[in-house]
Write a protein that holds these residues in place. Sequence first.
Motif, short mmCIF file in Angstrom:
data_model
loop_
_atom_site.label_atom_id
_atom_site.label_comp_id
_atom_site.label_asym_id
_atom_site.label_seq_id
_atom_site.Cartn_x
_atom_site.Cartn_y
_atom_site.Cartn_z
N ALA A 84 0.84 -1.26 -0.01
CA ALA A 84 -0.04 0.13 -0.03
C ALA A 84 0.84 1.32 0.00
CB ALA A 84 -0.87 -0.01 1.33
N HIS A 85 2.09 1.12 0.56
CA HIS A 85 3.00 2.54 0.94
C HIS A 85 3.51 2.57 -0.65
CE1 HIS A 85 2.67 3.17 5.01
NE2 HIS A 85 2.87 1.79 5.34
N ILE A 86 3.82 1.60 -1.27
CA ILE A 86 4.41 1.66 -2.43
C ILE A 86 3.33 2.14 -3.39
CG2 ILE A 86 5.67 0.11 -4.53
CD1 ILE A 86 6.78 -1.43 -2.19
N LYS A 87 2.36 1.65 -3.55
CA LYS A 87 1.35 2.03 -4.48
C LYS A 87 0.96 3.69 -4.23
CE LYS A 87 -0.90 -2.52 -4.72
NZ LYS A 87 -2.00 -3.13 -4.00
N SER A 88 0.85 3.95 -2.90
CA SER A 88 0.64 5.43 -2.81
C SER A 88 1.70 6.43 -3.42
CB SER A 88 0.85 5.71 -1.28
OG SER A 88 0.62 6.89 -0.62
N SER A 89 3.05 5.90 -3.27
CA SER A 89 4.16 6.69 -4.04
C SER A 89 4.28 6.56 -5.33
CB SER A 89 5.69 6.11 -3.35
OG SER A 89 5.84 6.72 -2.10
N LEU A 90 3.78 5.38 -5.96
CA LEU A 90 4.05 5.42 -7.34
C LEU A 90 2.54 6.35 -8.03
CD1 LEU A 90 4.23 1.77 -8.38
CD2 LEU A 90 5.76 3.72 -8.88
N VAL A 91 1.44 6.29 -7.48
CA VAL A 91 0.30 7.06 -8.03
C VAL A 91 0.41 8.43 -7.54
CG1 VAL A 91 -2.35 7.32 -7.83
CG2 VAL A 91 -1.19 5.05 -7.90
N GLY A 92 0.90 8.83 -6.24
CA GLY A 92 1.07 10.01 -5.89
C GLY A 92 0.14 10.69 -5.16
N ALA A 93 0.42 11.72 -4.23
CA ALA A 93 -0.29 12.21 -3.13
C ALA A 93 -0.88 13.64 -3.40
CB ALA A 93 0.38 12.57 -1.82
N SER A 94 -0.75 14.12 -4.60
CA SER A 94 -1.49 15.34 -5.06
C SER A 94 -1.48 15.33 -6.67
CB SER A 94 -0.30 16.34 -4.67
OG SER A 94 0.96 16.11 -5.63
N ALA A 95 -2.53 16.28 -6.88
CA ALA A 95 -3.05 16.67 -8.09
C ALA A 95 -3.56 18.00 -8.16
CB ALA A 95 -4.13 15.57 -8.82
N TYR A 96 -3.87 18.56 -9.32
CA TYR A 96 -4.46 19.88 -9.46
C TYR A 96 -5.10 19.72 -10.85
CZ TYR A 96 -0.89 21.02 -13.10
OH TYR A 96 -0.15 21.03 -14.19
#
Length: 131
Positions: A84-96
Amino acid sequence: MVRYINVRTSARTELVDITADVQEVIAEIGLEEGVCYLFVPHTTGAVTINEGADPSVRRDIIKTLSQLIPRDGGYAHMEGNSDAHIKSSLVGASAYVFVEKGKLLLGTWQSIFFCEFDGPRHRRVAIKVLG
Ligand code: ZN
């Protein structure tokens, strides 16, 4: 001022369409022209923009991420949720997303998704607008 969208996820891995919630925040703020920033303050969640019209796209994204990053991958992290941590980093914590005439300037088929990788949990997405 930062605003928050609350997301209650119902599965371990899930993409939740939050487009309407984000649009509601834009309307509440009364932003006509500007930029809407989204930030996920979680280490096992993420945010992404992708096709919302066909739900099979969401399923394919989840399936492919799980194939690339298996749950039991011999990781060092003792909590047991390194995938889950790795998926989180790959997809990313931000967007605009740009905002014009009070509306999110998304493509025809685009939606904004909160990505859950270690649910079910109660999550938040932070929103800040610049107008
Ligand atoms: Zn962990």
